[in-house]
Design a protein around this motif. Structure first.
Motif, PDB file in Angstrom:
ATOM      1  N   GLN A   1       0.846  -1.219   0.000  1.00 55.55           N
ATOM      2  CA  GLN A   1       0.000   0.000   0.000  1.00 55.55           C
ATOM      3  C   GLN A   1       0.870   1.254   0.000  1.00 55.55           C
ATOM      4  O   GLN A   1       0.580   2.221  -0.697  1.00 55.55           O
ATOM      5  N   ALA A   2       1.953   1.226   0.809  1.00 55.16           N
ATOM      6  CA  ALA A   2       2.841   2.393   0.895  1.00 55.16           C
ATOM      7  C   ALA A   2       3.492   2.643  -0.470  1.00 55.16           C
ATOM      8  O   ALA A   2       3.513   3.775  -0.962  1.00 55.16           O
ATOM      9  N   GLY A   3       3.974   1.584  -1.091  1.00 57.60           N
ATOM     10  CA  GLY A   3       4.609   1.725  -2.401  1.00 57.60           C
ATOM     11  C   GLY A   3       3.646   2.244  -3.450  1.00 57.60           C
ATOM     12  O   GLY A   3       4.013   3.036  -4.325  1.00 57.60           O
ATOM     13  N   LEU A   4       2.376   1.810  -3.339  1.00 55.35           N
ATOM     14  CA  LEU A   4       1.365   2.245  -4.311  1.00 55.35           C
ATOM     15  C   LEU A   4       1.159   3.758  -4.281  1.00 55.35           C
ATOM     16  O   LEU A   4       0.855   4.369  -5.298  1.00 55.35           O
ATOM     17  N   GLU A   5       1.315   4.338  -3.090  1.00 56.02           N
ATOM     18  CA  GLU A   5       1.113   5.789  -2.985  1.00 56.02           C
ATOM     19  C   GLU A   5       2.151   6.548  -3.804  1.00 56.02           C
ATOM     20  O   GLU A   5       1.878   7.632  -4.309  1.00 56.02           O
ATOM     21  N   ILE A   6       3.355   5.973  -3.935  1.00 60.23           N
ATOM     22  CA  ILE A   6       4.359   6.638  -4.781  1.00 60.23           C
ATOM     23  C   ILE A   6       3.974   6.487  -6.256  1.00 60.23           C
ATOM     24  O   ILE A   6       4.167   7.380  -7.064  1.00 60.23           O
ATOM     25  N   LEU A   7       3.385   5.327  -6.581  1.00 61.91           N
ATOM     26  CA  LEU A   7       3.007   5.086  -7.984  1.00 61.91           C
ATOM     27  C   LEU A   7       1.755   5.867  -8.388  1.00 61.91           C
ATOM     28  O   LEU A   7       1.543   6.139  -9.562  1.00 61.91           O
ATOM     29  N   ARG A   8       0.933   6.198  -7.379  1.00 62.10           N
ATOM     30  CA  ARG A   8      -0.375   6.824  -7.668  1.00 62.10           C
ATOM     31  C   ARG A   8      -0.312   7.957  -8.707  1.00 62.10           C
ATOM     32  O   ARG A   8      -1.031   7.923  -9.707  1.00 62.10           O
ATOM     33  N   PRO A   9       0.556   8.971  -8.493  1.00 56.49           N
ATOM     34  CA  PRO A   9       0.564  10.062  -9.482  1.00 56.49           C
ATOM     35  C   PRO A   9       0.922   9.607 -10.893  1.00 56.49           C
ATOM     36  O   PRO A   9       0.538  10.242 -11.872  1.00 56.49           O
ATOM     37  N   LYS A  10       1.657   8.512 -10.985  1.00 57.03           N
ATOM     38  CA  LYS A  10       2.045   8.010 -12.315  1.00 57.03           C
ATOM     39  C   LYS A  10       0.860   7.294 -12.976  1.00 57.03           C
ATOM     40  O   LYS A  10       0.774   7.208 -14.192  1.00 57.03           O
ATOM     41  N   LEU A  11      -0.010   6.714 -12.146  1.00 60.98           N
ATOM     42  CA  LEU A  11      -1.130   5.944 -12.689  1.00 60.98           C
ATOM     43  C   LEU A  11      -2.354   6.822 -12.913  1.00 60.98           C
ATOM     44  O   LEU A  11      -3.243   6.481 -13.679  1.00 60.98           O
ATOM     45  N   VAL A  12      -2.406   7.931 -12.182  1.00 56.55           N
ATOM     46  CA  VAL A  12      -3.586   8.792 -12.254  1.00 56.55           C
ATOM     47  C   VAL A  12      -3.265  10.046 -13.056  1.00 56.55           C
ATOM     48  O   VAL A  12      -2.424  10.831 -12.661  1.00 56.55           O
ATOM     49  N   ALA A  13      -3.931  10.225 -14.177  1.00 56.04           N
ATOM     50  CA  ALA A  13      -3.708  11.445 -14.969  1.00 56.04           C
ATOM     51  C   ALA A  13      -4.406  12.610 -14.288  1.00 56.04           C
ATOM     52  O   ALA A  13      -5.351  12.415 -13.538  1.00 56.04           O
ATOM     53  N   SER A  14      -3.947  13.818 -14.521  1.00 55.20           N
ATOM     54  CA  SER A  14      -4.606  14.958 -13.880  1.00 55.20           C
ATOM     55  C   SER A  14      -5.146  15.911 -14.933  1.00 55.20           C
ATOM     56  O   SER A  14      -4.738  15.873 -16.090  1.00 55.20           O
ATOM     57  N   GLY A  15      -6.066  16.754 -14.499  1.00 49.95           N
ATOM     58  CA  GLY A  15      -6.572  17.796 -15.380  1.00 49.95           C
ATOM     59  C   GLY A  15      -7.542  17.325 -16.453  1.00 49.95           C
ATOM     60  O   GLY A  15      -7.807  18.033 -17.408  1.00 49.95           O
ATOM     61  N   ILE A  16      -8.069  16.101 -16.292  1.00 51.69           N
ATOM     62  CA  ILE A  16      -9.030  15.620 -17.290  1.00 51.69           C
ATOM     63  C   ILE A  16     -10.443  15.907 -16.769  1.00 51.69           C
ATOM     64  O   ILE A  16     -10.718  15.715 -15.587  1.00 51.69           O
ATOM     65  N   GLU A  17     -11.324  16.338 -17.650  1.00 49.98           N
ATOM     66  CA  GLU A  17     -12.727  16.529 -17.260  1.00 49.98           C
ATOM     67  C   GLU A  17     -13.327  15.170 -16.914  1.00 49.98           C
ATOM     68  O   GLU A  17     -13.135  14.211 -17.680  1.00 49.98           O
ATOM     69  N   PRO A  18     -14.055  15.037 -15.792  1.00 51.63           N
ATOM     70  CA  PRO A  18     -14.617  13.729 -15.469  1.00 51.63           C
ATOM     71  C   PRO A  18     -15.514  13.197 -16.585  1.00 51.63           C
ATOM     72  O   PRO A  18     -16.324  13.938 -17.137  1.00 51.63           O
ATOM     73  N   VAL A  19     -15.317  11.914 -16.927  1.00 55.72           N
ATOM     74  CA  VAL A  19     -16.149  11.322 -17.980  1.00 55.72           C
ATOM     75  C   VAL A  19     -17.365  10.615 -17.394  1.00 55.72           C
ATOM     76  O   VAL A  19     -18.297  10.252 -18.112  1.00 55.72           O
ATOM     77  N   GLY A  20     -17.344  10.398 -16.082  1.00 59.57           N
ATOM     78  CA  GLY A  20     -18.441   9.716 -15.424  1.00 59.57           C
ATOM     79  C   GLY A  20     -18.077   9.480 -13.974  1.00 59.57           C
ATOM     80  O   GLY A  20     -16.959   9.790 -13.553  1.00 59.57           O
ATOM     81  N   LYS A  21     -19.035   8.930 -13.225  1.00 56.65           N
ATOM     82  CA  LYS A  21     -18.757   8.709 -11.801  1.00 56.65           C
ATOM     83  C   LYS A  21     -18.943   7.239 -11.441  1.00 56.65           C
ATOM     84  O   LYS A  21     -19.944   6.618 -11.817  1.00 56.65           O
TER      85      LYS A  21
END
Ligand code: B1M
Length: 210
Positions: free
Chosen positions: A71-91
């Protein structure tokens, strides 16, 4: 496997949180792709943890500390896996079903969904059917159910039944996943789709919206 990836694998296996953090960062600094760090370093190690548990060589505490390291390691990867600045396409409303406390896979699914541009409401673990039903507000498009235990798979069915009974089945698409879940099981319980991993979950959710 490179030295840093081997050390990462061992760190997750042994639940060495600090070393896991260092290795994930080092692997990224060395230019190793985030999905390779995730799949070959961390998910592969968790598979071995499961095998050691099955063989009676690991017990719940060892599984738990390995999970904490991952879980700790995943937090470092999070920004790499999650793109930013995209308009939400759905919920998407996401959760691990009632009786089940496993959340690493669900968290990864959440990250990949965010990366694909979805707003994600994560209800956590051990989520009762009625809690999923209550979370279905007007803006919700998809419900994602995760289960890691054969004993909690029926909670998926109970949740889908509760959504039907609340008259909300036509409003949302329901996707299911988790190690013991299969396409056949998904069909049997009237889910709209099954995804084998986090990447497939994001692709499936996108196909629901298109
Ligand atoms: Co548990 N555990 N565990 N455990 N645990 C398993 C699942 C088990 C297979 C181990 C084994 O025996 N080999 C076994 C289940 C056997 C079965 O039912 N057939 C088991 C057991 C028995 C138990 C307990 C009952 C042990 C006990 O108390 N005696 C207990 C149950 C607690 C409960 O939930 N009520 C228990 C407890 C725990 C810990 C709390 C110690 C810990 C969880 C910590 C946490 O999650 N925060 C733990 C762990 C770590 C595991 C293993 C070792 C690893 C799970 C994991 O995180 N994998 C696991 C062995 C294994 O899976 N091989 C095991 C990595 C993760 C990235 O993969 O979760 O599969 P996964 O997610 C994938 C896909 O499945 C998919 O995408 C993800 C990413 O690619 N996916 C979805 C998941 N959800 C999705 C949803 C989707 C789509 C795809 O759409 C919505």
């Amino acid at each position: 496997m490179s030295e840093v990836m081997e050390t990462l694998y061992e760190s997750v296996l042994e639940g060495e949180k600090e070393e896991t953090l260092e290795c994930v960062q080092k692997a990224l600094d060395e230019g190793i792709a985030p999905d390779k760090v995730l799949n070959e370093g961390m998910i592969a190690a968790m598979k071995e943890v499961g095998q050691l548990f099955e063989d009676g060589d690991y017990f719940v505490p060892e599984m738990l500390i390995a999970a904490r390291a991952m879980q700790a390691g995943l937090e470092i990867l999070r920004p790499k896996l999650v793109a930013s600045g995209i308009e939400p396409v759905g919920k998407v409303v996401l959760g691990t079903v009632k009786g089940d406390l496993h959340d690493i896979g669900k968290n990864l699914v959440g990250m990949m969904l965010e990366g694909a541009g979805f707003d994600v409401l994560d209800l956590g673990t051990d989520v009762a059917p009625e809690t999923f039903v209550e979370a279905i507000t007007d803006d919700v498009d998809i419900i994602g159910l995760s289960a890691l235990l054969t004993t909690t798979m029926p909670s998926m069915q109970a949740t889908i039944k509760a959504i039907h009974e609340a008259g909300l089945k036509d409003k949302v698409k329901i996707m299911v996943g988790g190690a013991p879940v299969t396409t056949e099981y998904a069909q049997k319980i009237n889910a709209d789709g099954y995804a084998a991993d986090a990447g497939q979950a994001a692709a499936l959710a996108t196909s629901f919206i298109e």
